[in-house]
Design a protein around this motif. Structure first.
Motif, PDB file in Angstrom:
ATOM      1  N   LYS A 117      -5.841   6.568  -4.117  1.00  0.00           N
ATOM      2  CA  LYS A 117      -5.230   5.716  -5.125  1.00  0.00           C
ATOM      3  C   LYS A 117      -3.757   6.095  -5.259  1.00  0.00           C
ATOM      4  O   LYS A 117      -2.897   5.238  -5.371  1.00  0.00           O
ATOM      5  CB  LYS A 117      -5.933   5.938  -6.459  1.00  0.00           C
ATOM      6  CG  LYS A 117      -5.461   5.044  -7.577  1.00  0.00           C
ATOM      7  CD  LYS A 117      -6.173   5.412  -8.879  1.00  0.00           C
ATOM      8  CE  LYS A 117      -6.115   4.310  -9.896  1.00  0.00           C
ATOM      9  NZ  LYS A 117      -7.423   3.682 -10.101  1.00  0.00           N
ATOM     10  N   LEU A 149      -6.121   0.986 -15.357  1.00  0.00           N
ATOM     11  CA  LEU A 149      -6.377   2.006 -14.342  1.00  0.00           C
ATOM     12  C   LEU A 149      -7.676   2.720 -14.653  1.00  0.00           C
ATOM     13  O   LEU A 149      -8.000   2.975 -15.814  1.00  0.00           O
ATOM     14  CB  LEU A 149      -5.243   3.054 -14.329  1.00  0.00           C
ATOM     15  CG  LEU A 149      -3.857   2.564 -13.950  1.00  0.00           C
ATOM     16  CD1 LEU A 149      -2.839   3.687 -14.167  1.00  0.00           C
ATOM     17  CD2 LEU A 149      -3.818   2.112 -12.500  1.00  0.00           C
ATOM     18  N   LEU A 208     -10.758   8.186  -0.952  1.00  0.00           N
ATOM     19  CA  LEU A 208     -10.990   6.849  -1.496  1.00  0.00           C
ATOM     20  C   LEU A 208     -11.161   6.906  -3.015  1.00  0.00           C
ATOM     21  O   LEU A 208     -11.992   7.663  -3.518  1.00  0.00           O
ATOM     22  CB  LEU A 208     -12.262   6.279  -0.853  1.00  0.00           C
ATOM     23  CG  LEU A 208     -12.367   4.785  -0.599  1.00  0.00           C
ATOM     24  CD1 LEU A 208     -11.164   4.228   0.120  1.00  0.00           C
ATOM     25  CD2 LEU A 208     -13.637   4.501   0.203  1.00  0.00           C
ATOM     26  N   TYR A 209     -10.383   6.083  -3.718  1.00  0.00           N
ATOM     27  CA  TYR A 209     -10.391   6.001  -5.194  1.00  0.00           C
ATOM     28  C   TYR A 209      -9.872   7.281  -5.865  1.00  0.00           C
ATOM     29  O   TYR A 209      -9.988   7.427  -7.074  1.00  0.00           O
ATOM     30  CB  TYR A 209     -11.792   5.689  -5.745  1.00  0.00           C
ATOM     31  CG  TYR A 209     -12.489   4.512  -5.117  1.00  0.00           C
ATOM     32  CD1 TYR A 209     -11.858   3.278  -5.044  1.00  0.00           C
ATOM     33  CD2 TYR A 209     -13.770   4.634  -4.611  1.00  0.00           C
ATOM     34  CE1 TYR A 209     -12.488   2.199  -4.461  1.00  0.00           C
ATOM     35  CE2 TYR A 209     -14.411   3.554  -4.028  1.00  0.00           C
ATOM     36  CZ  TYR A 209     -13.773   2.330  -3.967  1.00  0.00           C
ATOM     37  OH  TYR A 209     -14.409   1.260  -3.391  1.00  0.00           O
ATOM     38  N   SER A 255       0.811  -1.220   0.000  1.00  0.00           N
ATOM     39  CA  SER A 255       0.000   0.000   0.000  1.00  0.00           C
ATOM     40  C   SER A 255       0.847   1.273   0.000  1.00  0.00           C
ATOM     41  O   SER A 255       0.452   2.286  -0.571  1.00  0.00           O
ATOM     42  CB  SER A 255      -0.974   0.002   1.179  1.00  0.00           C
ATOM     43  OG  SER A 255      -0.285   0.049   2.404  1.00  0.00           O
ATOM     44  N   VAL A 261       1.016   3.639  -7.843  1.00  0.00           N
ATOM     45  CA  VAL A 261      -0.262   3.016  -7.510  1.00  0.00           C
ATOM     46  C   VAL A 261      -0.017   1.613  -6.982  1.00  0.00           C
ATOM     47  O   VAL A 261       0.770   0.855  -7.550  1.00  0.00           O
ATOM     48  CB  VAL A 261      -1.145   2.949  -8.774  1.00  0.00           C
ATOM     49  CG1 VAL A 261      -2.433   2.222  -8.480  1.00  0.00           C
ATOM     50  CG2 VAL A 261      -1.444   4.346  -9.292  1.00  0.00           C
ATOM     51  N   ALA A 262      -0.697   1.282  -5.883  1.00  0.00           N
ATOM     52  CA  ALA A 262      -0.550  -0.048  -5.314  1.00  0.00           C
ATOM     53  C   ALA A 262      -1.574  -1.002  -5.912  1.00  0.00           C
ATOM     54  O   ALA A 262      -2.710  -0.622  -6.191  1.00  0.00           O
ATOM     55  CB  ALA A 262      -0.723   0.015  -3.803  1.00  0.00           C
ATOM     56  N   VAL A 263      -1.138  -2.237  -6.123  1.00  0.00           N
ATOM     57  CA  VAL A 263      -2.029  -3.312  -6.553  1.00  0.00           C
ATOM     58  C   VAL A 263      -1.703  -4.531  -5.683  1.00  0.00           C
ATOM     59  O   VAL A 263      -0.753  -4.510  -4.912  1.00  0.00           O
ATOM     60  CB  VAL A 263      -1.844  -3.669  -8.048  1.00  0.00           C
ATOM     61  CG1 VAL A 263      -2.173  -2.473  -8.932  1.00  0.00           C
ATOM     62  CG2 VAL A 263      -0.442  -4.185  -8.318  1.00  0.00           C
TER      63      VAL A 263
END
Lengths: 169, 429
Positions: free
Chosen positions: B229, B160, B197-198, B129, B142-144
């Motif tokens: 994000k 994305l 968020l997002y 994260s 960006v974390a995945v």
């Protein structure tokens, strides 16, 4: 993915974190081993009570915090068929879709009572509470994320995509 | 709110970088795009142990030169299981020809900036994260999850959804004994853990003209605690100077947001009015002025993490602790070996040790809840850790307070939560 899922609701509150879903002390376990520890941060009885096909229903920002993918895996391996909440921690949401666990954005999720029998229709994008007759709209399941879920997760999705592109995209 | 790109639109910094990575002239919030990842980063917890079989099943690593791996969660191994993970990680990195492999070098996020694996304008994708930290270099990071990371390694691309951007302008200068962590705690306390968020958080304002790379890292890093994000810090003189010092000065100016770019919300802060803050159990947005929590008992103080084990953090702690003595155990975990060496060379580690601190090996340490200072039931700790959700640093029944390195050091001296301004003045402990 099956079109209509049926199971019972296990209800949790707002702001459930990935530390609640899978505490950090299990970080050294493989994704296949973590089902027995699902939700053990806040409900040690959950993993023993949940049956394959049941649902986790929760308040806003479910899965906040650490991006550990073992959190959605814990739910998947415990047999959870879908997670229903008004909003999700971004990483939990993405991870769940990517491993084939439907994370469903339902604005009215907090009205669903514990133990209620739910029918989740992924095609009609609706959660039907069979015990009180209410219907709850699913806001997501569109675009690329739907395609990923339908493929069974990001790995089979990418395999197909790479095959179409002849090994490179 | 929605919206397809209609052409000629002014872009935020995040939109501009995603558009470039996606090979498009412009993008707008809500657009779903495929983008080329300039860097793919992972650690020993999220990386090879979870993805090796997936990457193999997808045909192998597409571009080893874009991959970065750091073993930071399990070094040094506390159990033989940790050691197995470290060996697997090391072996896989060698087999795949991934040159940017770091072990016993420190935390991935700090190394990405320290070794300049990131450059302005890049798109980074990482399994952790706090990948967002690389936004300090005016990049989109960006974390995945691990499974998705495997697909990005194999294909070179990531999908994305273009986020809306929230603009945070920071003006003025920080008062003495106030740190970048106090800035992010103020923002988190005001906006909460789900505000972004997002969404992307874009930082700007006059403070950036003097904010160090370490301060920029904190801004980008803590955006994830708002749910973002990505967090991205506008290019400013200290970033350009750091790039030049590393021999990476470019003729091409780093990207900036367009004038007239659209933001979902704007927030402005006058940092001159900021005082020391503490985020109390159980969430990083549960923020109070240190005065309100002064005297709260603690059992331990901890300085470390990607956002709190920087050289500046160690120096800040030492500046409070010099000539004083910690009354509770004080653990110090430098974020990287280079930071450890720098702090050893300039006398910082000696000052910390003289004050009773125990200096631990570089890495994530207790912040990841794995080893090296994890908390038990009933334990109360004040820490520069990244977050304090229940169970983060060990037991759910532990209470974790977050503070700046000044506040953590002052509290270690007092044996309870203390105001660094008072301790530094020799006043009330």
């Amino acid at each position: 993915m099956s079109r209509v899922l049926e199971g019972r609701a296990f209800v949790f509150g707002a702001g459930v974190t990935t530390d609640d879903i899978l505490p950090g002390r299990y970080l050294d376990r493989s994704n296949d081993e973590v089902g027995a520890f699902a939700m053990s941060g806040i409900d040690p009885a959950f993993a023993g009570a949940v049956k394959p096909g049941d649902f986790v229903v929760a308040g806003p920002n479910f899965g906040a915090g650490s991006g550990r993918e073992s959190a959605p895996y814990a739910l998947l391996r415990a047999g959870v068929a879908a997670v229903v909440a008004p909003s999700f921690g971004r990483l939990f949401f993405r991870n769940a879709i990517n491993i084939g666990l439907p994370a469903l954005i339902v604005a009215t999720a907090t009205r669903i009572a514990p133990g209620h029998h739910l029918a989740v229709d992924l095609e009609a994008r609706e959660v039907h509470d069979r015990d009180d007759g209410t219907r709850h709209a699913i806001a997501n399941l569109t675009g690329i994320s739907r395609a990923v879920l339908e493929a069974g997760g990001i790995v089979p999705f990418t395999r197909a995509r790479l095959a179409r592109a002849g090994g490179s995209v | 709110m929605s919206g397809a790109f209609t052409g000629g639109r002014a872009l935020t910094l995040t939109e501009k970088i995603i558009a470039r990575a996606a090979g498009q002239g412009g993008v707008g919030p809500g657009d779903e795009v495929w983008a080329r990842a300039d860097r793919v980063i992972m650690n020993d917890s999220s990386g090879p142990r979870r993805i090796a079989h997936l990457v193999a099943s997808l045909g192998g690593v597409h571009a080893p030169e874009r991959a970065v791996i750091a073993s930071d969660h399990f070094v040094p191994a506390a159990t033989s299981r940790h050691a197995e993970i470290l060996r697997l990680t090391r072996t896989w990195a060698q087999e795949q020809g991934i040159a940017a492999f770091h072990e016993y070098e420190g935390i991935l996020h700090n190394l990405v900036l320290e070794r300049w694996h990131v450059q302005p304008g890049m798109l980074l994708v990482g399994a952790d994260s706090h990948t967002v930290s690389a936004g300090a270099a005016a990049a989109v990071a960006v974390a995945v999850g691990s499974t998705e990371l495997a697909t990005v390694l194999a294909s070179g691309e990531v999908w994305l959804r273009v986020p809306e951007s929230i603009r945070v302008d920071l003006e003025g200068a920080l008062p003495p004994w106030v740190d970048a962590r106090d800035v992010t705690m103020r923002i988190l306390g005001d906006l909460g853990t789900d505000h972004a968020l997002y969404r992307a958080v874009e930082y700007g304002g006059g403070w950036l003209d003097t904010a160090t790379m370490e301060a920029r890292l904190v801004l980008a890093n803590q955006a994830i605690e708002m749910g973002a994000k990505n967090g991205i810090v506008e290019p400013a003189a200290p970033l350009l100077a750091a790039l030049a010092a590393a021999g990476l000065a470019s003729d091409q100016a780093p990207p900036r947001p367009d004038p007239g770019a659209r933001y979902l919300a704007r927030h402005a802060y006058d940092l001159g009015r900021l005082g020391p803050l503490v985020a109390a159990h159980p969430s990083p947005d549960n923020v109070y002025p240190v005065e309100d929590l002064r005297g709260a008992p603690i059992d331990m103080a901890w300085i470390g993490s990607c956002a709190g084990g920087r050289a500046a953090d160690l120096r800040a702690a030492a500046s409070v602790l010099r000539g004083q003595r910690a009354r509770v155990p004080l653990l110090v975990t430098p974020a990287t070996r280079a930071i450890y060496a720098e702090a050893a060379a300039d006398g910082t580690l000696a000052a910390l040790a003289d004050a009773g601190a125990t200096v631990l090996p570089p890495g994530c340490g207790a912040c990841a809840g794995v080893h090296a200072g994890v908390q038990g039931p009933g334990d109360r700790v004040i820490a520069t850790a990244t977050r304090n959700f229940p169970g983060r640093m060990g037991s759910r029944e532990a209470e974790v307070y977050l503070g700046s390195p000044f506040t953590v050091a002052a509290s270690a001296i007092a044996g309870r939560i203390a105001d660094p301004r008072a301790v530094a003045a020799g006043g009330q402990r």
